[in-house]
Design a protein around this motif. Structure first.
Motif, mmCIF file in Angstrom:
data_model
loop_
_atom_site.group_PDB
_atom_site.id
_atom_site.type_symbol
_atom_site.label_atom_id
_atom_site.label_comp_id
_atom_site.label_asym_id
_atom_site.label_seq_id
_atom_site.Cartn_x
_atom_site.Cartn_y
_atom_site.Cartn_z
ATOM 1 N N THR A 441 -7.866 3.363 -1.183
ATOM 2 C CA THR A 441 -7.975 4.807 -0.961
ATOM 3 C C THR A 441 -8.858 5.425 -2.030
ATOM 4 O O THR A 441 -9.740 6.245 -1.729
ATOM 5 C CB THR A 441 -6.585 5.455 -0.982
ATOM 6 N N SER A 444 -12.269 4.313 -1.190
ATOM 7 C CA SER A 444 -12.594 4.532 0.225
ATOM 8 C C SER A 444 -13.184 3.280 0.868
ATOM 9 O O SER A 444 -14.288 3.281 1.407
ATOM 10 C CB SER A 444 -13.567 5.704 0.369
ATOM 11 N N MET A 546 -3.539 10.310 -2.802
ATOM 12 C CA MET A 546 -4.747 11.104 -3.034
ATOM 13 C C MET A 546 -4.824 11.671 -4.444
ATOM 14 O O MET A 546 -5.906 12.073 -4.880
ATOM 15 C CB MET A 546 -4.859 12.210 -1.981
ATOM 16 N N LYS A 567 -9.585 13.846 -1.047
ATOM 17 C CA LYS A 567 -10.307 12.700 -0.492
ATOM 18 C C LYS A 567 -11.751 13.088 -0.242
ATOM 19 O O LYS A 567 -12.054 14.183 0.235
ATOM 20 C CB LYS A 567 -9.656 12.244 0.818
#
Length: 742
Positions: A441, A444, A546, A567
């Motif tokens: 995350t 990405s 996040m 994000k």
């Protein structure tokens, strides 16, 4: 023998009772009574003075604090006589609406009766009015579709036809009709659609304006969908064919005509800067709440917005400082393609507190805040994660998905378990090897989220996305590629989705209008907070993930003196770049969009900076600058998160230095619906989880496949046997504010 005589007597009595003379007499009596009643009505119904709509007022729009933002109205209309309108343009309006106009007495009895009967019987509204009747309705009466209003319309039309010339009636009709785009009257319409005075309209242009009256909003070429464009072209051809039939247009001239595409809409004076965007967005929201466009244009409304004047100015300043100050829009063609949009929402109330639509409504009328024609890219990935958590999904080898779950981050890795082949490339074709969901995350990683959406199921992910507030459409297929955010969305949409996550999974619907008051009607703000659409644990776990993006991932340029989660996203071909994030008090979506002077989507590469524009760059900087200003320099508010406590935690934010480049979300091989066979190279099987990856991260087994330098340790800490420490704090669970530059 008495039977036959009795029957003859009975028939003779019926004949005496219902003889043809009596029936005929009754009919004539009824006709005389009806005519008498109509005559009485004719005498009793006067020609009234002009209605309120014919002398329209302005609308007033206010900030949330009551300060006036804008006044609109004073009616966008300039009355012109028929001597200022080309004769063939006049005939186009007659051909469109009422070919018998010059011969009739102002009333179409058959058509009006049919329309009235349809209204009374509940079969819906129908037309059937002559030009005279429509002028009477526009100038003297209301737009209500009732039998009483129809009867008044007929009576007044008869009187008007007797007392006014046909030219006066036609001029009145053309000057009072509504053409869309806030244009009342043919002069305003000519300027709005073709940038000329009515006296310079061509026959083809006049035919379009005449066709437009049937459905002004649906038939506006620049905003109509394919169906609307098809219908208006059919209507345009119908008008011209009628003109030929009536001898008002030569067949040879008709044959050479091409559809006159109108220009893009331009705002009324006074709508400069962000004002025009806000007013238009407010009007659109009022229409979604049941206020007709005609009622809004008629004026008399006081509309109070949820826009916070201070935050609105802070957002504009942030864009000016972090973007516009770096651009030379007039002297540099590459700079001119960069468009910015943003929406900021209070997650506790759903109020839209600030909105940035573009450089100015008089320069770029399409609002970049509400437009829904660009891809949100990797800002969609948290929705995939939310769906995985909500559905308690498992990997292909049966491991529950959480922030510590290990996936194979190999670039171009074919997904497993999908009927649709898909093997997306990571940024710069970099392979990460085994990697936790948290780190995937942060950076990405496309290959991880492509596999995750297959593990959850694209249909389930789409269901979660819609529940969170995204909009459905033909561009939202149930396929692995949507993991990369390949559908369309606006900054308003994404701000609502993230506000729902910030609000612990309770639906937040962004609301711009606080209230709208009219002398005979009041529209209150919508209930912006809904029910629980995903569990608190799912929403809070996504928030926790996040915070890592801002703390030590691709979004560190958004960091500031506040707790933050967010994000980044960069779409295919670098046509859009996003940062969507939130603090406990404020949710903001920022997007950059590439658009040339013709309205086509173009790349942002080598525009605002050398190489790709990415979500972790200017969008994150705008977000950070605005958030700092909006929160008066910072905030002590904390995220109150309820997670399962077993999720991976990223390193101490004090080690953060510079954000890594945001990966591009490009489905490089198979797009939704394709059936290209998967590559023969076998996919790497994710390792079996033998210990908690949050405490024992796996060692990467594959080096990056390009010469891209490895990210600094503060971004991707070296894996080993150590534990990623919990960030130090004040003992209350509040994330420590990062030390990265804001």
């Amino acid at each position: 023998m008495g039977g036959p005589d009795t029957g003859k007597a009975r028939k003779s009595g019926i004949r005496r009772l219902f003889s043809w003379k009596k029936l005929l007499g009754t009919f004539f009596v009824c006709c005389l009574l009806g005519m008498g009643a109509l005559y009485v009505v004719y005498l009793m119904v006067p020609v009234p003075t002009a209605n309120a709509e014919a002398t329209m007022q302005s609308n007033i729009y206010k900030y949330a604090n009551g300060k006036i933002l804008a006044r609109t109205g004073e009616i966008n209309r300039e009355i012109v006589g028929l001597d200022k309108i080309p004769e063939q343009v006049q005939k186009a309006f007659v051909a469109a609406e009422n070919k018998t106009f010059y011969k009739d007495n102002g009333v179409d009895i058959k058509g009006t009766t049919r329309a009235a009967w349809s209204t009374v019987t509940g079969k819906g509204k129908q037309g059937g009015s002559t030009i005279t009747q429509q002028y009477v309705k526009n100038y003297y009466l209301s737009q209500d579709q009732t039998a009483t209003r129809k009867l008044k319309e007929m009576v007044i039309a008869l009187k008007v036809d007797q007392n006014m010339s046909k030219n006066e009636i036609l001029a009145g009709y053309m000057n009072t009709s509504y053409y869309g785009r806030s244009a009342y009257g043919v002069q305003a319409a000519a300027r709005s659609y073709y940038g000329v005075d009515a006296s310079r309209l061509t026959t083809a242009q006049g035919a379009y304006l005449a066709a437009l009256l049937q459905a002004p909003n649906q038939y506006d070429w620049t905003s109509a969908n394919d169906t609307g464009r098809k219908l208006v072209e059919q209507r345009w051809n119908y008008v011209l064919d009628n003109m030929v039939e009536e001898g008002w247009l030569q067949p040879s001239e008709r044959a050479g005509m091409k559809f006159p595409v109108p220009q893009k809409p331009k705002p009324l004076p006074g709508m400069e800067g962000q004002t025009g965007y806000l007013v238009e967005a407010a009007n659109q929201e009022l229409m979604r709440r049941g206020v007709s466009e005609e009622d809004i244009k008629a004026g008399g409304w006081t509309v109070t917005l949820n826009i916070d004047e201070k935050k609105q100015k802070a957002l504009v300043k942030a864009v000016d400082r972090k973007l516009e100050a770096k651009l030379d829009r007039k002297g540099n063609e590459k700079h001119a393609v960069v468009q910015a949009g943003a929406t900021s929402v209070d997650p506790k109330t759903g109020a839209v507190v600030a909105m940035y639509g573009g450089v100015g409504a008089t320069e770029h009328w399409i609002s970049n805040a509400t437009r829904r024609d660009y891809q949100p890219a990797s800002t969609f990935k948290p929705i995939v994660l939310a769906s995985a958590l909500e559905n308690r999904s498992e990997t292909q080898d049966g491991r529950r998905i959480g922030l510590g779950t290990v996936y194979d981050g190999t670039s171009r890795r074919p997904v497993e378990g999908s009927d649709i082949p898909f093997k997306p490339q990571n940024e710069n074709d970099r392979s990460y090897g085994p990697i936790t969901v948290q780190k995937a995350t942060n950076s990405s990683v496309n290959s991880v989220y492509a596999q995750m959406i297959v593990d959850v199921g694209p249909a389930k992910v789409k269901k979660t996305a819609l529940a969170l507030g995204m909009k459905d459409g033909e561009d939202f297929p149930e396929a692995p590629a949507i993991s990369l955010g390949v559908m369309n969305a606006s900054t308003l949409d994404m701000a609502g989705v993230y506000a729902t996550l910030d609000n612990h999974g309770k639906l937040v619907t962004p609301t711009l209008v606080k209230s709208a008051e009219h002398k005979d009607r009041t529209v209150r703000g919508a209930n912006a907070i809904g029910g629980q659409v995903v569990s608190r644990e799912s929403a809070d776990t996504v928030t926790k993930a996040m915070t890592g993006v801002v703390r030590s991932g691709s979004g560190t340029r958004a960091a500031g003196d506040y707790a933050a989660a967010g994000k980044t996203g960069t779409s295919e071909n670098n046509r859009s770049a996003w940062f969507v994030g939130y603090t406990p008090e404020l949710v903001t979506a920022v997007g950059l969009f590439g658009e040339d002077t013709k309205g086509n989507q173009v790349t942002l590469t080598n525009t605002i900076n050398e190489g790709r524009a990415n979500g972790g760059g200017v969008p994150a900087q705008i977000w950070g600058d605005y958030t700092t200003r909006a929160l008066n320099g910072g905030s002590d508010a904390r995220f109150d998160l309820e997670t399962d406590g077993a999720d991976a935690v990223e390193p101490d934010p004090s080690r953060t230095t510079e954000a890594p480049e945001e990966p591009t979300d490009e489905p490089t091989t198979a797009s939704p619906g394709t059936t290209t066979p998967p590559a023969t190279e076998p996919a790497t099987t994710p390792p079996t989880r033998t210990s908690d990856p949050a405490t024992t991260p796996p060692t990467p087994t594959q080096e990056p496949t390009t010469d891209e330098p490895s990210p600094p340790p503060s971004i991707e800490p070296p894996d080993g046997g150590g534990t990623d420490p919990e960030p130090s704090g004040d003992g209350t669970g509040r994330p420590v504010r990062p030390t990265a530059p804001r």
